[in-house]
Write a protein that holds these residues in place. Structure first.
Motif, short mmCIF file in Angstrom:
data_model
loop_
_atom_site.label_atom_id
_atom_site.label_comp_id
_atom_site.label_asym_id
_atom_site.label_seq_id
_atom_site.Cartn_x
_atom_site.Cartn_y
_atom_site.Cartn_z
N PHE A 306 -7.02 -26.89 -6.01
CA PHE A 306 -7.55 -26.98 -4.64
C PHE A 306 -6.40 -27.31 -3.70
O PHE A 306 -5.61 -28.23 -3.96
N ASP A 307 -6.30 -26.59 -2.58
CA ASP A 307 -5.40 -26.91 -1.48
C ASP A 307 -6.26 -27.06 -0.23
O ASP A 307 -6.92 -26.10 0.19
N ALA A 308 -6.25 -28.26 0.36
CA ALA A 308 -7.14 -28.50 1.49
C ALA A 308 -6.41 -29.24 2.60
O ALA A 308 -5.69 -30.21 2.35
N ASP A 309 -6.62 -28.78 3.83
CA ASP A 309 -6.15 -29.47 5.03
C ASP A 309 -7.22 -30.49 5.38
O ASP A 309 -8.26 -30.15 5.95
N GLU A 310 -6.97 -31.75 5.06
CA GLU A 310 -8.01 -32.77 5.19
C GLU A 310 -8.38 -33.08 6.64
O GLU A 310 -9.47 -33.59 6.90
N GLY A 311 -7.51 -32.75 7.57
CA GLY A 311 -7.86 -32.99 8.98
C GLY A 311 -8.68 -31.87 9.59
O GLY A 311 -9.25 -32.03 10.67
N LEU A 312 -8.76 -30.73 8.91
CA LEU A 312 -9.47 -29.56 9.44
C LEU A 312 -10.95 -29.67 9.13
O LEU A 312 -11.34 -29.98 8.01
N THR A 313 -11.78 -29.38 10.12
CA THR A 313 -13.23 -29.43 9.91
C THR A 313 -13.91 -28.44 10.85
O THR A 313 -13.27 -27.81 11.71
N VAL A 314 -15.21 -28.30 10.68
CA VAL A 314 -16.00 -27.39 11.52
C VAL A 314 -17.27 -28.11 11.95
O VAL A 314 -17.60 -29.19 11.46
N THR A 315 -18.00 -27.48 12.86
CA THR A 315 -19.28 -28.03 13.31
C THR A 315 -20.41 -27.18 12.73
O THR A 315 -20.27 -25.97 12.57
N GLY A 316 -21.51 -27.84 12.42
CA GLY A 316 -22.65 -27.13 11.86
C GLY A 316 -23.49 -28.04 11.00
O GLY A 316 -23.49 -29.27 11.15
N VAL A 317 -24.24 -27.44 10.07
CA VAL A 317 -25.12 -28.18 9.17
C VAL A 317 -24.39 -28.34 7.84
O VAL A 317 -24.09 -27.36 7.16
N GLU A 318 -24.09 -29.58 7.48
CA GLU A 318 -23.26 -29.85 6.30
C GLU A 318 -23.91 -29.34 5.02
O GLU A 318 -23.24 -28.76 4.17
N THR A 319 -25.21 -29.53 4.86
CA THR A 319 -25.88 -29.11 3.62
C THR A 319 -25.83 -27.59 3.45
O THR A 319 -25.66 -27.09 2.33
N GLU A 320 -25.98 -26.86 4.56
CA GLU A 320 -25.94 -25.40 4.48
C GLU A 320 -24.53 -24.92 4.14
O GLU A 320 -24.36 -24.03 3.30
N ILE A 321 -23.53 -25.49 4.77
CA ILE A 321 -22.15 -25.09 4.49
C ILE A 321 -21.78 -25.43 3.05
O ILE A 321 -21.14 -24.64 2.35
N LEU A 322 -22.20 -26.60 2.58
CA LEU A 322 -21.93 -26.98 1.19
C LEU A 322 -22.60 -26.00 0.23
O LEU A 322 -22.00 -25.60 -0.78
N SER A 323 -23.82 -25.57 0.54
CA SER A 323 -24.52 -24.63 -0.33
C SER A 323 -23.81 -23.29 -0.37
O SER A 323 -23.62 -22.70 -1.44
N ALA A 324 -23.36 -22.79 0.79
CA ALA A 324 -22.70 -21.48 0.85
C ALA A 324 -21.36 -21.51 0.12
O ALA A 324 -21.08 -20.65 -0.74
#
Length: 437
Positions: A306-324
């Motif tokens: 895993f390579d992740a930019d920990e400061g980067l985020t988005v707006t929306g519904v967390e449960t839906e994004i996690l599911s997708a």
């Protein structure tokens, strides 16, 4: 007595008085000459205004009021009032006609008007598109000469218009489906209404396929469960065999639960008309959750990074994004052979947040890529069932991404693996402020 007769009598009386006065002062001959001159002048004036009125009636000019003395001025004035009233009525009728035409043009249905010889009198823009007509060029053309589909010709000539006619292969690309119905009116005239039902037909086909797929997907585990129950009821089994059968039955029941669960998620996503909120998603927690699930599902059978930019985020519904995103990671693990590599990346590209999953799995044929997000569509059905897939994961991904204005890109080559990339729009991309020290 009206005003014309009154003015004529007054004029004659005044002429008689004038002639009598002239006769008394001069002689009878002078009185007769005066009467003749006045009558001749009145005759010429009347003839002049009659000719003027004739020309005015022959080629009227709205707004022009000829000036004239006496009774002719009154006639011209009344004629102007009458023309003004008629003009207002004509303008009103023209406005109503214009609004009526605009309303028909705004209709989503095609409208064509035929005369008693089935010649086109008028058609709106939608009808032009449906039948390939031109309202100006094809005026007074027989519609059968322009719409030559045999079914339409038979329908128009049958004079039985109680039911609609379904016409396929219409439109510019010959791929549209039209619903056509004729309504007689007036003196042997006809109104041809057409409606594009291509999308409705496609939706009905998808619904039929969906019902067939659901029935097929649930039928298999139900058949297995029924067979195992019958075996356990009728045959003497050892404890080991009973345990094995119960485990298999539990697997099939679990598969049905997964199918029903995914169907409920899809129904919720499709039925929720509200746009996702602008609440900031904790992507650090999402990435950690994805990593934990991936390692648990893999069981050290794959090399996962895993390579992740920990400061980067988005707006929306967390449960839906996690599911997708979880569906993408899960699919990569399921369809990558043991010992394969899986790399997950979460970073910013061009100001937009990008999530990608790259695997060294079996790969996907190019012909199958456009259909991956269809419900129950599988590249390899037998392998999908073996890995526990329901065929609904990517359909869920598609709906979640659509709700969050994101896009899914798929690159794959058979035998070399696949890369699934999710691009969130810049409008939903943000950065989390670092926590104070």
């Amino acid at each position: 007595m009206n005003v014309i007769w009154a003015r004529s009598v007054v004029s004659l009386v005044l002429l008689a008085i004038a002639c009598a006065a002239v006769g008394a002062l001069l002689n009878v001959r002078a009185a007769l000459i005066l009467a003749i001159v006045v009558l001749v002048v009145q005759s010429f004036i009347g003839t002049y205004h009659k000719q003027r009125l004739w020309r005015l009636l022959d080629a009227p000019v709205y707004g022009e009021v000829p000036s004239a003395p006496g009774i002719w001025g009154e006639i011209y004035y009344r004629l102007h009032k009458l023309a003004k009233r008629w003009h207002a009525q004509v303008r009103q009728v023209e406005q109503q006609h214009s609004r009526f035409i605009q309303a028909i043009q705004a209709s989503p249905n095609g409208v064509a008007m035929l005369d008693d010889h089935d010649q086109i009198e008028w058609c709106n823009a939608i009808s032009e598109v449906h039948f390939g007509l031109d309202a100006k060029r094809d005026l007074r053309q027989h519609i059968i000469h322009l719409v030559r589909q045999p079914d339409f010709v038979r329908y128009l000539n049958s004079h039985h218009y109680d039911e609609m006619l379904i016409m396929r292969g219409m439109g510019d690309k010959r791929q549209n489906v039209l619903s056509v119905q004729v309504f007689p009116y007036g003196e042997n005239r006809k109104l041809v209404l057409s409606q594009d039902i291509t999308e409705l037909e496609r939706t009905d086909a998808m619904r039929r396929d969906f019902v067939a797929n659901v029935s097929h997907e649930l039928k298999t585990p139900l058949t297995v469960l029924s067979g195992f129950l019958e075996t356990m009821r009728e045959l003497p089994l050892s404890e080991a065999e009973r345990t094995r059968y119960l485990e298999l039955m539990e697997q099939q029941a679990g598969r049905m639960r997964h199918i029903v669960s995914d169907l409920l998620v899809l129904a919720t996503l499709e039925g929720d008309g509200k746009l996702p909120s602008d609440q900031m998603v904790d992507m650090r927690a999402v990435i950690r959750h994805l990593q934990d699930d991936a390692e648990s599902l893999s069981g050290d059978r794959h090399r996962i990074s895993f390579d992740a930019d920990e400061g980067l985020t988005v707006t929306g519904v967390e449960t839906e994004i996690l599911s997708a995103l979880g569906n993408l990671v899960t699919n990569a693990i399921r369809y990558t052979p043991d010992g394969g590599k899986i790399h997950v990346d979460w970073s910013a590209t061009g100001g937009a947040a990008v999530f990608s999953v790259t695997d060294s799995g079996l790969g996907i044929p190019a012909a199958d890529i456009p259909r991956l997000t269809e419900r129950f569509y599988r590249v390899d059905r037998s392998r999908s069932r073996d890995t526990g897939g329901t065929g609904l994961g990517l359909a869920i991904v598609k709906h979640v991404l659509q709700r969050h204005d994101a896009q899914l890109e798929v690159k794959s080559e058979v035998g070399k693996g696949s890369t699934f990339t999710v691009r969130f729009p810049v409008s939903r991309t943000t950065r989390r402020q670092p926590a104070p020290v």
